[in-house]
Design a protein around this motif. Structure first.
Motif, PDB file in Angstrom:
ATOM      1  N   ARG A  45       0.831  -1.207   0.000  1.00  0.00           N
ATOM      2  CA  ARG A  45       0.000   0.000   0.000  1.00  0.00           C
ATOM      3  C   ARG A  45       0.863   1.254   0.000  1.00  0.00           C
ATOM      4  N   ALA A  46       0.430   2.230  -0.782  1.00  0.00           N
ATOM      5  CA  ALA A  46       1.066   3.542  -0.761  1.00  0.00           C
ATOM      6  C   ALA A  46       0.655   4.256   0.522  1.00  0.00           C
ATOM      7  N   GLU A  47       1.224   5.420   0.748  1.00  0.00           N
ATOM      8  CA  GLU A  47       0.917   6.186   1.957  1.00  0.00           C
ATOM      9  C   GLU A  47      -0.574   6.437   2.134  1.00  0.00           C
ATOM     10  N   PRO A  71      -3.675   0.113  -2.846  1.00  0.00           N
ATOM     11  CA  PRO A  71      -2.776  -0.955  -3.287  1.00  0.00           C
ATOM     12  C   PRO A  71      -1.957  -0.543  -4.510  1.00  0.00           C
ATOM     13  N   VAL A  72      -0.653  -0.876  -4.469  1.00  0.00           N
ATOM     14  CA  VAL A  72       0.236  -0.579  -5.592  1.00  0.00           C
ATOM     15  C   VAL A  72       0.951  -1.846  -6.065  1.00  0.00           C
ATOM     16  N   ASP A 109       2.050  -2.084  -9.731  1.00  0.00           N
ATOM     17  CA  ASP A 109       1.618  -0.926 -10.503  1.00  0.00           C
ATOM     18  C   ASP A 109       2.815  -0.338 -11.238  1.00  0.00           C
ATOM     19  N   ASP A 110       2.592   0.091 -12.461  1.00  0.00           N
ATOM     20  CA  ASP A 110       3.668   0.598 -13.309  1.00  0.00           C
ATOM     21  C   ASP A 110       4.506   1.670 -12.612  1.00  0.00           C
ATOM     22  N   ALA A 111       3.898   2.564 -11.865  1.00  0.00           N
ATOM     23  CA  ALA A 111       4.612   3.656 -11.207  1.00  0.00           C
ATOM     24  C   ALA A 111       5.563   3.164 -10.114  1.00  0.00           C
ATOM     25  N   TYR A 112       5.410   1.919  -9.671  1.00  0.00           N
ATOM     26  CA  TYR A 112       6.221   1.391  -8.571  1.00  0.00           C
ATOM     27  C   TYR A 112       7.177   0.289  -9.024  1.00  0.00           C
ATOM     28  N   ARG A 113       7.237   0.028 -10.318  1.00  0.00           N
ATOM     29  CA  ARG A 113       8.128  -1.017 -10.829  1.00  0.00           C
ATOM     30  C   ARG A 113       9.580  -0.561 -10.777  1.00  0.00           C
TER      31      ARG A 113
END
Length: 169
Positions: free
Chosen positions: A54-56, A60-61, A84-88
């Protein structure tokens, strides 16, 4: 967690996370997408053997879903892993997989992790072979489901990766 993951929290999914897991799986571009209903059920019935990052803000990411095999109660089958693409590119999939197996092993004996990977999915191959190395485990591979078993059109074979016996990281 690594410094780049300090803003993330890993825990069990809840039913409210089902839609986000479905979206992440859909946007992955590599996973076989299940119905949105199945992700809701998964978050309800298999939360103990699944994990969500989970992000802040609590969204879910990333996730890993799995279950204990009824015929092999010391085996965790990992169904899907997606970020998630932003967290890869941050090692989040490996962190999720380690966190999940640590939690499952703390609750009951865990000797083996299994997953299936289609040929050519190098990201998954790297994820699971590096997991085996971190846990001092061997990896065996065999075709679990051949192309001819899939009724809904062309599908690559699913190769079973069996990782074990597990030791501490």
């Amino acid at each position: 967690m690594t410094a780049t993951q300090a803003d993330l929290r890993i825990d069990r999914p809840s039913v409210a996370d089902g839609a986000a897991l479905w979206r992440i799986a859909k946007e992955s571009g590599t996973l076989d997408l299940n119905s949105s209903y199945s992700y809701l059920l998964w978050c309800r019935d298999f939360a103990a053997t699944s994990a969500v990052a989970r992000a802040e803000d609590g969204e879910p990411v990333g996730f890993v879903t799995g279950y204990i095999r009824p015929e092999a109660p010391e085996t965790l089958l990992v169904w899907q892993v997606a970020v998630d693409d932003a967290y890869r590119g941050r090692g989040l999939a490996a962190t999720l997989l380690d966190a999940l197996t640590d939690r499952v092993a703390a609750e009951h004996p865990l000797a083996t992790v299994e997953t299936t990977i289609t040929p050519g999915n190098t990201a998954s191959e790297r994820l699971f072979t590096s997991y085996a190395a971190r846990h001092g485990a061997d990896v065996t591979r065999e075709v679990l489901f051949g192309t001819d078993l899939f009724p809904d059109g062309p599908h690559d074979p699913e190769v079973l990766y069996r990782i074990g016996p597990l030791t501490s990281a």
